[in-house]
Scaffold this active site. Structure first.
Site, short mmCIF file in Angstrom:
data_model
loop_
_atom_site.label_atom_id
_atom_site.label_comp_id
_atom_site.label_asym_id
_atom_site.label_seq_id
_atom_site.Cartn_x
_atom_site.Cartn_y
_atom_site.Cartn_z
N LYS A 105 6.39 51.79 3.08
CA LYS A 105 4.79 51.56 3.13
C LYS A 105 4.74 51.17 5.02
CE LYS A 105 5.63 46.71 2.77
NZ LYS A 105 5.19 45.24 0.99
N TYR A 108 -1.22 39.38 36.27
CA TYR A 108 -3.09 38.14 36.01
C TYR A 108 -2.69 36.42 35.44
CZ TYR A 108 -4.75 43.02 34.67
OH TYR A 108 -5.63 43.82 35.11
C1 LIG Z 1 6.77 45.10 1.03
C2 LIG Z 1 7.56 44.82 0.02
C3 LIG Z 1 8.88 44.96 -0.67
C4 LIG Z 1 9.90 44.93 0.69
O1 LIG Z 1 10.11 44.12 1.62
P1 LIG Z 1 11.31 43.18 2.38
O2 LIG Z 1 11.13 42.02 3.00
O3 LIG Z 1 10.82 44.44 3.80
O4 LIG Z 1 12.54 43.94 2.26
C5 LIG Z 1 9.12 44.66 -1.54
N1 LIG Z 1 8.64 44.67 -2.52
C6 LIG Z 1 7.05 44.25 -2.40
C7 LIG Z 1 5.93 44.15 -3.31
C8 LIG Z 1 6.15 44.45 -1.57
O5 LIG Z 1 5.31 44.25 -1.04
#
Ligand SMILES: *Cc1c(COP(=O)(O)O)cnc(C)c1O
Length: 384
Positions: free
Chosen positions: A48, A268
């Protein structure tokens, strides 16, 4: 192989203010390492957030080649992209079934992670109409209160004969709130609750572990683990050394070398006053590239750093949209020159160090990597 980011035209290296080198061999190696740790559980991959910022297509392709066959995305759009790369892979959509979209998921062979009664009803009705038991995951909340059926709802459903007759429950999952803190009591509580959930659908493979749980909570590995951040080299656990290989390297172009006098200020707001006559390297990466402004420096607080040839260059003053000033005073002559590259993320400076300097976590640095970089993918992959 060379490419731009997921969108936008490719940027030629000589024209780019920053170079991102993405090591797909390290990504594949990280997956293989997690798969070995998790065995006999299956090791899936979470891609994702545009593959945690490195490029969903490139990540999916490399992971598929490494042997991964189950992928998790957040949204159907990401699922379509993963599906185009790997026509045979199993792809789950974590955010569930968006209303009115069952046909889109089915057409692309995506499996929704059903986390509420309306989603289960909608998927069941869709499958019933097609007289086809399409696969989906069932998500039960065991304590994070984000997505997933309440345990009582799940119990009521499982008590109803034929509740899952219209579709194929292919995975039963839950998600831990505190896996990055292995000793947190909520982990044991959620695991115990999930075991009770599992007992109600004992024939369905079960999944609970993210990266941190895969590494630190062996009892949570069950049938399938879902690592994300560890694949991309991020530290899933902050209380111990990170065993994963770095995947992302960020180089920032020096666009100007300049001198400034003790007593003068830099950048800045004039928030940092030079304590000595200084040489400054001005590099062409800023917060518009995802390098957080919070990692800037002032008289009251040190900031992040860059590295060139093993020498550290502290950030001087505020980070601007497109530029950062680095203190190159202590460098031998000729090390920092116009056109040269300063490492801002890589083997010396981890994503997590950058995150800590900005008061955030590695996940946010990775997923926020900007669009202006020249991106170079190590290991030949198809172009997208
Ligand atoms: C994003 C997510 C993961 C992966 O998590 P990490 O901490 O990046 O390993 C696994 N399960 C769900 C439901 C998630 O939303």
């Amino acid at each position: 192989m060379t490419s731009s980011g997921a969108d936008g035209p490719p940027v030629a290296p000589r024209l780019a203010g920053g170079l991102l080198t993405i090591d797909l061999n390290a990504l594949a190696g990280n997956w293989a390492k997690l798969a070995e740790i998790a065995a006999p559980a299956e090791c899936a991959a979470v891609v994702k957030g545009d593959g945690y910022g490195i490029g969903l297509e490139q990540a999916t392709e490399a992971l598929g080649r490494a042997g991964c066959s189950t992928f998790f995305v957040a949204l159907p759009e990401e699922g379509f992209r993963a599906r185009r790369v790997l026509p045979e892979a199993t792809v789950y959509v974590l955010d569930g079934l968006l209303p009115g979209c069952a046909g889109d998921y089915a057409a692309a062979g995506l499996r929704p992670v059903l986390g509420s009664r309306p989603e289960i009803e909608e998927w069941s009705a869709f499958c019933g109409k097609r007289a086809e038991r399409l696969p989906a995951a069932i998500h039960v909340d065991t304590g994070i209160n984000r997505l997933g059926l309440e345990e009582a709802e799940f119990d009521a459903l499982t008590a109803r004969p034929g509740a899952f007759d219209d579709f194929h429950p292919a995975l039963l999952m839950s998600h831990l709130a505190c896996a990055d803190t292995p000793d947190h009591p909520l982990n044991a509580e959620q695991l115990a609750r999930f075991k009770a959930v599992r007992a109600k659908l004992p024939d369905v493979p079960a999944s609970l572990a993210n990266s941190a749980a895969t590494l630190a909570l062996p009892d949570s590995r069950l049938d399938l683990v879902r690592p994300g951040v560890a694949l991309y080299g991020g530290a899933a656990l902050t209380d111990r050394p990170n065993p994963m290989r770095a995947v992302v390297q960020m180089g920032a172009r020096i666009v100007q070398m300049r001198s400034a006098r003790a007593g003068e200020t830099v950048g800045y707001g004039a928030v940092e006053t030079l304590k000595r006559d200084s040489r400054l390297a001005i590099v062409a990466v800023g917060y518009a590239d995802g390098f957080h402004r919070a990692a800037g420096s002032s008289d009251d607080r040190p900031g992040g750093r860059g590295v060139i040839d093993g020498h550290s260059l502290p950030i001087v003053g505020r980070i601007s949209m497109d530029l950062i000033a680095l203190d190159a005073t202590d460098l031998p002559d000729g090390v920092a020159t116009r056109g040269g590259l300063v490492e801002l993320i890589g083997h010396t400076i981890s994503v997590d160090e950058v995150a800590a300097n900005a008061g955030t976590i590695g996940y946010e640095i990775l997923t926020g990597l900007g669009r202006r970089f020249h991106r170079e993918y190590r290991q030949a992959v198809a172009s997208y």
